[in-house]
Design an enzyme around this catalytic site. Structure first.
Site, PDB file in Angstrom:
ATOM      1  N   CYS A 135       0.691  -1.344   0.110  1.00 15.83           N
ATOM      2  CA  CYS A 135       0.640  -0.069  -0.054  1.00 15.83           C
ATOM      3  C   CYS A 135       1.428   1.371  -0.265  1.00 15.83           C
ATOM      4  O   CYS A 135       1.623   1.528   1.270  1.00 15.83           O
ATOM      5  CB  CYS A 135      -1.083   0.352   0.728  1.00 15.83           C
ATOM      6  SG  CYS A 135      -2.071   1.604   1.206  1.00 15.83           S
ATOM      7  N   CYS A 138      -0.442   3.788   1.272  1.00 16.66           N
ATOM      8  CA  CYS A 138      -0.054   3.864   3.616  1.00 16.66           C
ATOM      9  C   CYS A 138       1.438   4.281   3.690  1.00 16.66           C
ATOM     10  O   CYS A 138       1.298   5.057   5.122  1.00 16.66           O
ATOM     11  CB  CYS A 138      -0.572   2.471   4.271  1.00 16.66           C
ATOM     12  SG  CYS A 138      -2.049   1.959   3.389  1.00 16.66           S
ATOM     13  N   ASP A 139       2.500   3.748   2.868  1.00 14.87           N
ATOM     14  CA  ASP A 139       3.677   3.723   3.012  1.00 14.87           C
ATOM     15  C   ASP A 139       4.650   4.088   2.531  1.00 14.87           C
ATOM     16  O   ASP A 139       5.638   5.006   3.263  1.00 14.87           O
ATOM     17  CB  ASP A 139       4.310   1.720   3.420  1.00 14.87           C
ATOM     18  CG  ASP A 139       3.413   1.078   4.398  1.00 14.87           C
ATOM     19  OD1 ASP A 139       2.992   1.808   5.495  1.00 14.87           O
ATOM     20  OD2 ASP A 139       3.415   0.166   4.520  1.00 14.87           O
TER      21      ASP A 139
END
Ligand code: NDP
Length: 313
Positions: A135, A138-139
């Site tokens: 992701c 997300c990261d």
């Protein structure tokens, strides 16, 4: 005798717990079964910085614990157990837990999520949370001014590569075929971005690094006469080869699209079965964010409440 409830929620990610909070506050006495991965996909990420309300960020595990506590506070009955089959043809709907116990319910909220696909390399497990991610939203932030690779040739891969190009110093897009499968506009954007280098006809066969990912072993033209092996130096390795919605047990019960996502009435969490709603990634191939999952969990609980009150249940 079978147990009978008014609202049964399947799944314990942001969609499931948000549905539980709303359903509990509406006095639906919801029962939630957590499934095989309590807390869902977020528990496999580390820091979460884009969920509103956490100015300093939080961790996936803490966020899910908070959501669970909040649902419990209003009386949601959160249970360990995995739903192994469902019968949405009969009424009340029947849900089988761990292949041994049946719960009957007036309404159901499906929030079983989706699972990111991985290549199946042992190194993906070895470096989980240490440079391997599925992701970028997300990261990606943790790779500012660093070098990363994205695997895949579809819209997700191009989108993730573009997103990462806005943060990282360099992005490799590793594509196994000699062309991208993504839509034309996404292909053009990825190909024209000076920070993205597309490695066509390449497969990743391993990762290396001391305390985290430092590089990947790549094979070009794998298995052919002109096979070529080389390494790339990267700090992050992002999978974007698709997701699998967790809908196996719903196959013959609600309408699914060709990939397996639950089809809902546009703009609502309503499935084709009365009183059965779907929330979160299980019905969303497009956004797949914790906050959008939470939003649809809320919608599903509101719809369940309306359904029950209209039916006088
Ligand atoms: P796709 O199934 O479209 O693409 C998956 C990609 O991963 C393909 O390029 C595929 O390669 C590659 N792949 C699969 N397995 C492997 C493997 N083992 N090794 C290497 N590569 C592999 O998935 P997406 O997640 O990209 O998209 C899913 C759906 O969501 C699509 O319909 C897409 O259009 C949509 N979407 C739309 C967006 C938008 O409109 N903004 C954004 C994101 C997704 P190959 O081509 O060789 O099969």
């Amino acid at each position: 005798m079978n147990e009978k409830v008014r609202c049964l929620i399947i799944g314990s990610g942001p969609a499931g717990f948000t549905a539980a909070i709303y359903a509990a506050r509406a006095n639906l006495s919801p029962v939630l079964y957590e499934g095989i991965q309590p807390g869902g996909q977020l528990t496999t990420t580390t820091d979460v910085e884009n969920f509103p309300g956490y100015p300093e960020g939080t961790t996936g595990v803490d966020l899910m614990e908070d959501l669970k506590k909040q649902a419990t506070r209003f009386g949601a009955d959160i249970r360990t157990g995995n739903v192994t089959s469902v019968d949405f043809i009969s009424y009340p709907r029947k849900v089988m837990i761990d292949a041994e116990k049946t719960v009957e319910t007036d309404s159901v909220i499906i929030a079983t999520g989706a699972s990111a696909k991985y290549l199946g390399l042992p190194d993906e497990t070895k470096y989980a949370g240490m440079g391997v991610s599925a992701c970028a939203t997300c990261d990606g932030f943790f790779y500012r001014k660093k070098r990363v690779a994205v695997v895949g040739g579809g819209d997700t891969a191009c989108e993730e590569a573009m997103y990462l190009a806005g943060l990282a110093e360099k992005v490799y897009l590793i594509v196994r075929k000699p062309y991208l499968r993504a839509s034309k506009i996404m292909q053009d954007r990825a190909m024209q971005n000076p920070k993205i280098e597309v490695l066509f006809e390449c497969n990743t066969v391993g990762l290396f690094g001391e305390n985290g990912v430092e590089g990947a072993h790549i094979v070009k033209h794998m298995g052919e006469a002109n096979e070529e092996r080389f390494d790339i130096n990267i700090d992050g390795f992002f999978l974007a080869i698709g997701h699998t919605p967790n809908t196996d047990i719903f196959k013959d019960q609600v309408n699914l699209d060709s990939v397996g996502y639950i089809i809902t009435e546009p703009g609502t969490p309503k499935t084709c079965v009365d009183g059965v709603f779907a929330a979160g990634d299980v019905a969303d191939a497009r956004y797949r964010q914790a906050i959008t999952a939470a939003g649809t969990g809320c919608q599903a609980a509101l719809e369940a409440e309306r359904y029950l009150s209209e039916k006088g249940l």
